[in-house]
Design a protein around this motif. Structure first.
Motif, PDB file in Angstrom:
ATOM      1  N   SER A   5       0.824  -1.207   0.000  1.00 47.41           N
ATOM      2  CA  SER A   5       0.000   0.000   0.000  1.00 47.41           C
ATOM      3  C   SER A   5       0.856   1.255   0.000  1.00 47.41           C
ATOM      4  O   SER A   5       1.883   1.338   0.687  1.00 47.41           O
ATOM      5  CB  SER A   5      -0.908   0.004   1.233  1.00 47.41           C
ATOM      6  OG  SER A   5      -1.691   1.172   1.271  1.00 47.41           O
ATOM      7  N   ILE A   6       0.422   2.235  -0.793  1.00 47.15           N
ATOM      8  CA  ILE A   6       1.047   3.550  -0.781  1.00 47.15           C
ATOM      9  C   ILE A   6       0.751   4.193   0.568  1.00 47.15           C
ATOM     10  O   ILE A   6      -0.403   4.304   0.977  1.00 47.15           O
ATOM     11  CB  ILE A   6       0.477   4.426  -1.924  1.00 47.15           C
ATOM     12  CG1 ILE A   6       0.666   3.745  -3.287  1.00 47.15           C
ATOM     13  CG2 ILE A   6       1.093   5.809  -1.892  1.00 47.15           C
ATOM     14  CD1 ILE A   6       2.081   3.458  -3.656  1.00 47.15           C
ATOM     15  N   ARG A   7       1.795   4.660   1.276  1.00 51.00           N
ATOM     16  CA  ARG A   7       1.596   5.189   2.621  1.00 51.00           C
ATOM     17  C   ARG A   7       1.764   6.703   2.710  1.00 51.00           C
ATOM     18  O   ARG A   7       1.684   7.258   3.813  1.00 51.00           O
ATOM     19  CB  ARG A   7       2.560   4.502   3.592  1.00 51.00           C
ATOM     20  CG  ARG A   7       2.272   3.017   3.823  1.00 51.00           C
ATOM     21  CD  ARG A   7       0.897   2.820   4.425  1.00 51.00           C
ATOM     22  NE  ARG A   7       0.588   1.428   4.676  1.00 51.00           N
ATOM     23  CZ  ARG A   7       0.372   0.905   5.880  1.00 51.00           C
ATOM     24  NH1 ARG A   7       0.434   1.667   6.936  1.00 51.00           N
ATOM     25  NH2 ARG A   7       0.075  -0.365   6.003  1.00 51.00           N
ATOM     26  N   GLY A   8       1.953   7.364   1.575  1.00 50.78           N
ATOM     27  CA  GLY A   8       2.056   8.815   1.614  1.00 50.78           C
ATOM     28  C   GLY A   8       1.825   9.422   0.244  1.00 50.78           C
ATOM     29  O   GLY A   8       2.292   8.879  -0.769  1.00 50.78           O
ATOM     30  N   LEU A   9       1.076  10.525   0.191  1.00 46.29           N
ATOM     31  CA  LEU A   9       0.827  11.261  -1.044  1.00 46.29           C
ATOM     32  C   LEU A   9       0.827  12.752  -0.720  1.00 46.29           C
ATOM     33  O   LEU A   9       0.377  13.172   0.350  1.00 46.29           O
ATOM     34  CB  LEU A   9      -0.531  10.892  -1.652  1.00 46.29           C
ATOM     35  CG  LEU A   9      -0.708   9.498  -2.248  1.00 46.29           C
ATOM     36  CD1 LEU A   9      -2.189   9.238  -2.543  1.00 46.29           C
ATOM     37  CD2 LEU A   9       0.125   9.349  -3.516  1.00 46.29           C
ATOM     38  N   ALA A  10       1.311  13.550  -1.646  1.00 44.66           N
ATOM     39  CA  ALA A  10       1.204  15.002  -1.565  1.00 44.66           C
ATOM     40  C   ALA A  10       1.107  15.526  -2.985  1.00 44.66           C
ATOM     41  O   ALA A  10       1.686  14.943  -3.914  1.00 44.66           O
ATOM     42  CB  ALA A  10       2.405  15.606  -0.842  1.00 44.66           C
ATOM     43  N   ALA A  11       0.374  16.613  -3.157  1.00 42.70           N
ATOM     44  CA  ALA A  11       0.144  17.118  -4.511  1.00 42.70           C
ATOM     45  C   ALA A  11       0.211  18.632  -4.556  1.00 42.70           C
ATOM     46  O   ALA A  11      -0.252  19.319  -3.636  1.00 42.70           O
ATOM     47  CB  ALA A  11      -1.216  16.644  -5.019  1.00 42.70           C
ATOM     48  N   THR A  12       0.807  19.130  -5.627  1.00 39.87           N
ATOM     49  CA  THR A  12       0.657  20.523  -6.018  1.00 39.87           C
ATOM     50  C   THR A  12      -0.147  20.520  -7.315  1.00 39.87           C
ATOM     51  O   THR A  12      -0.556  19.459  -7.800  1.00 39.87           O
ATOM     52  CB  THR A  12       2.025  21.181  -6.241  1.00 39.87           C
ATOM     53  OG1 THR A  12       2.659  20.596  -7.385  1.00 39.87           O
ATOM     54  CG2 THR A  12       2.920  21.003  -5.013  1.00 39.87           C
ATOM     55  N   ASP A  13      -0.359  21.678  -7.896  1.00 36.70           N
ATOM     56  CA  ASP A  13      -1.115  21.698  -9.140  1.00 36.70           C
ATOM     57  C   ASP A  13      -0.305  21.156 -10.315  1.00 36.70           C
ATOM     58  O   ASP A  13      -0.871  20.882 -11.384  1.00 36.70           O
ATOM     59  CB  ASP A  13      -1.582  23.122  -9.455  1.00 36.70           C
ATOM     60  CG  ASP A  13      -2.724  23.554  -8.548  1.00 36.70           C
ATOM     61  OD1 ASP A  13      -3.422  22.663  -8.008  1.00 36.70           O
ATOM     62  OD2 ASP A  13      -2.901  24.771  -8.352  1.00 36.70           O
ATOM     63  N   THR A  14       0.996  20.978 -10.113  1.00 37.25           N
ATOM     64  CA  THR A  14       1.832  20.482 -11.212  1.00 37.25           C
ATOM     65  C   THR A  14       2.435  19.108 -10.955  1.00 37.25           C
ATOM     66  O   THR A  14       2.699  18.369 -11.913  1.00 37.25           O
ATOM     67  CB  THR A  14       2.977  21.465 -11.497  1.00 37.25           C
ATOM     68  OG1 THR A  14       3.759  21.652 -10.301  1.00 37.25           O
ATOM     69  CG2 THR A  14       2.432  22.810 -11.970  1.00 37.25           C
TER      70      THR A  14
END
Length: 727
Positions: free
Chosen positions: A178-187
């Motif tokens: 399982s993926i245990r971390g995500l973060a996003a910007t608009d790009t």
């Protein structure tokens, strides 16, 4: 043990007098309510049972994710104390939610998995035999149910999320990638590939990979105001640190120094630039780091009561008394959001769904309370404190009731009674599902005791209370029909029944405190436990009759004493060939039994049912009990859905029988056995409930005003169903 075989003879002489072939069909006049969830489902909403991760949108919308919610709300959206949406397509047909979520101004990105249901699902939408995909589903913020497809996206060709899944790891089924971390910007989208020991960066629009770098089992990711990344590392090992990287993967020198004992579970950056770290160690706080003139984080004042819900009064619920923080975030307006599940993020390989979800919001600067949502019960039932029908226990919670409030608002979450810090050896942690459910509350010589069953009723757990530990239930004893799988506890037999009593009062299961059953040396298995008002323990064995273990007083630590040597055995009475449930009313020496007969014998497909017949016996312990009646309960295994029974409760002058599949409670007059009527879920709960899925899933009590209150397990939407009926 002394076998009272005369019992079977005595009841055989009279059991044919009144076999009542009745069915409770008429609808009663009652109200439907519930306990433990902020929403009843009458409005189409429910608070999910677990939250493993959150992401906060610019407008204060909180997006959640968890591998499992019984009704499919793994990924959902909440704002201002209301539920806005369920993403869907993460439940069933091989799909499950996950442990991470992130949003930008356009999309939601959520961890999920796709399997093939033991190789039953084939085709391009599913992984090859014996494999599972772990990756990311992308949805539009405008409508979470709609996928945002991209070139290379796969899966779900038959629904609205077609080609919007990105596989990150393909592993042998059973491995947890399982993926245990995500973060996003608009790009850009930053992905913690925990299994692959790397951070992978994707283009947020095209979902094409841009770059990656090595990090040891990474977890949560937070993007700082300068576009650098804070990354939690060491998820697989449990040796957790927070690392700092430039967006291109270059390691940066400034770091976070965590206090000793900190167990970091999430990272967030406030608009002010302050760095927040959720601590699931004993402190149960949110650590705050302010930046000095050089940008170096410096420890500031933590958010939350020190030790959270485990601060005095231990277990008591209240503002900023956190319990198992799984996610944190701050919106642009300066509101803090905190997700909890009573234990913290699930361990690698665990199927835990937590101990009940809480999502709450505060003003970040002042800590002023904004709102809170609850989804508190799963694989759990509820029982009244005999001292007052205004206090209700589940396996790990206590609620208070105000019957003057509207339906669904009668309850207040009063306390959490499961202490993983002082009592990590609580047997509930080592039993199936790792949750403490199916309670019976008894007042013995005025002292409160909590008895609980595992979902299959194989183990009876005993808990005591004392003022020093507040609301916490202290592990006191355990009666086991067979050994627990695995190596815990040391000292249990390899075969047969056994019991434990906490003789030294430390709440830990010491090998020297374990006793095996010397009489049988056998595994009873599949019996049903009951504790009567004086604290005597009864076991309805499937085929060997009924055993009573009279309580032998209290030891020096205040634990009830039970021994195999002082047990009494009663032969199985007519008309039964297999027993399934038992309710003994000590005050009147009345025994209620349910089970199977030669006319409708037990079969393995109905292994958890209460059976098609219920009988009452008076003067049970006299040696010459009298069977008053035998009721033919609703039972039709050929119908769709099937009609079978799963639970029995007795209060005052009535018997309440829960059906398994049909969301119905059948009511009988306990004095005559005659059918009185039925209760089914009303409009306030959407006219529906989940299956009663455990052995002790129903309880009842009569209030002083004559009203009967019936509590029923409802796993489907993380609540306890409550019926209120005045005959």
């Amino acid at each position: 043990m002394k076998l009272l075989s005369r019992l079977g003879v005595a009841v055989a002489l009279i059991h044919s007098l009144i076999p009542l072939n009745v069915s409770a069909q008429s609808q009663l006049n009652y109200t439907t309510s519930w306990i433990g969830n902020s929403f009843g489902f009458g409005d189409g909403k429910w608070m999910q049972q677990d939250i493993q991760a959150i992401s906060v949108g610019a407008d204060g919308t909180v997006y959640t994710n968890a591998p499992w919610d019984e009704s499919g709300s793994e990924i959902a959206a909440y704002r201002a104390g209301d539920k806005l949406a369920v993403a869907g397509s993460t439940h069933g047909w091989g799909a499950a939610g996950g442990d991470a979520v992130a949003v930008n101004h356009t999309y939601l990105y959520a961890a999920m998995s796709i399997g093939n249901q033991s190789n039953a699902l084939v085709g391009a939408d599913y992984p090859a035999a014996n494999q599972t995909w772990y990756g990311i589903t992308r949805r539009t913020l405008a409508n979470l149910a709609n996928g945002a497809p991209f070139s290379g996206g796969i899966g779900n060709s038959a629904n609205a999320t077609k080609n919007s899944f990105l596989p990150v790891q393909t592993v042998t089924t059973g491995a947890d990638a399982s993926i245990r971390g995500l973060a996003a910007t608009d790009t850009e989208l930053y992905v913690a590939d925990t299994y692959g020991n790397r951070i992978v960066v994707y283009d947020a629009q095209s979902m094409q990979p841009l770059r990656s770098w090595s990090v040891t089992s990474p977890g949560r990711i937070a993007v700082d105001t300068d576009s650098s990344l804070w990354v939690l590392s060491g998820i697989s090992s449990g040796t957790l640190t927070i690392l700092h990287y430039a967006a291109n993967g270059a390691a940066l020198a400034n770091s976070l120094t965590l206090p000793a004992g900190t167990v970091p579970t999430d990272i967030a950056v406030a608009p002010s630039g302050q760095i927040l770290v959720a601590d699931n160690g004993p402190l149960q706080q949110i650590l705050v780091f302010n930046k000095d003139a050089n940008g170096q984080p410096q420890s500031g004042a933590a958010i939350g009561t020190r030790n959270g819900m485990f601060h005095a009064i231990k277990g008591a619920a209240g503002n900023v008394r956190f319990n198992g923080i799984t996610g944190i975030g701050v919106d642009a307006a300066g509101n803090l959001y905190v997700a909890q599940n009573g234990e913290g993020p699930r361990a690698i390989g665990s199927a835990s769904v937590g101990q009940g979800a809480v999502l709450e919001s505060y003003v970040f600067s002042s800590r002023a309370f904004n709102w809170r949502l609850y989804g508190l019960t799963f694989v759990d039932s509820a029982a009244f404190d005999p001292a007052t029908p205004n206090s209700v226990y589940t396996g790990s919670k206590r609620f208070t009731l105000d019957y003057n409030q509207p339906a669904g608002r009668e309850w207040t979450y009063a306390a959490f009674t499961l202490d993983r810090f002082d009592y990590p050896d609580d047997p509930a942690f080592h039993q199936p599902r790792g949750v403490r459910g199916e309670p019976m509350v008894r007042r013995i010589n005025g002292r409160p005791f909590l008895y609980t069953l595992d979902p299959g009723a194989h183990y009876l757990n005993v808990y005591r209370f004392d003022t020093a530990h507040g609301e916490m239930a202290i592990p006191s004893g355990l009666l086991a029909q067979n050994p627990l799988p695995g190596s815990w506890p040391a000292g249990q037999p390899t075969y047969g029944e056994w019991l434990w009593r906490d003789a030294n009062g430390n709440g830990a299961v010491d090998a020297s405190e374990i006793s095996s059953n010397p009489s049988t040396g056998s595994t009873v298995g599949n019996g049903f436990w009951w504790v009567d008002t004086p604290g005597d323990v009864w076991l309805a064995t499937p085929l060997s009759g009924i055993r009573e273990m009279p309580m032998q007083g209290f030891d020096a630590a205040g634990n009830p004493i039970y021994t195999y040597a002082t047990s009494k055995m009663f032969a199985m009475p007519q008309p039964f060939t297999r027993l399934a449930r038992l309710v003994y009313i000590a005050e009147t020496d009345t025994m209620y039994l349910s089970g199977f007969t030669s006319a409708i014998p037990w079969d393995a497909t109905h292994w958890k049912e209460a059976g098609p017949v219920l009988a009452r016996y008076d003067n049970w312990s006299s040696g010459t009990p009298t069977q008053q009646y035998a009721i033919s309960l609703p039972w039709n295994t050929q119908s769709n859905p099937q009609t079978t029974t799963v639970g029995v409760a007795v209060a005052g002058n009535y018997i309440f029988v829960a059906e398994l599949y049909t969301a119905k409670v059948d009511v009988y007059d306990a004095r005559t056995g005659q059918a009185v009527g039925t209760m089914t879920p009303g409009a306030s709960v959407g006219n529906t409930s989940g299956w009663v899925d455990v052995y002790l899933g129903i309880s009842a009590a009569q209030r002083e005003n004559g009203e009967y209150v019936v509590l029923l397990e409802d796993d489907a939407r993380a609540k306890i169903l409550m019926y209120r009926w005045t005959p």
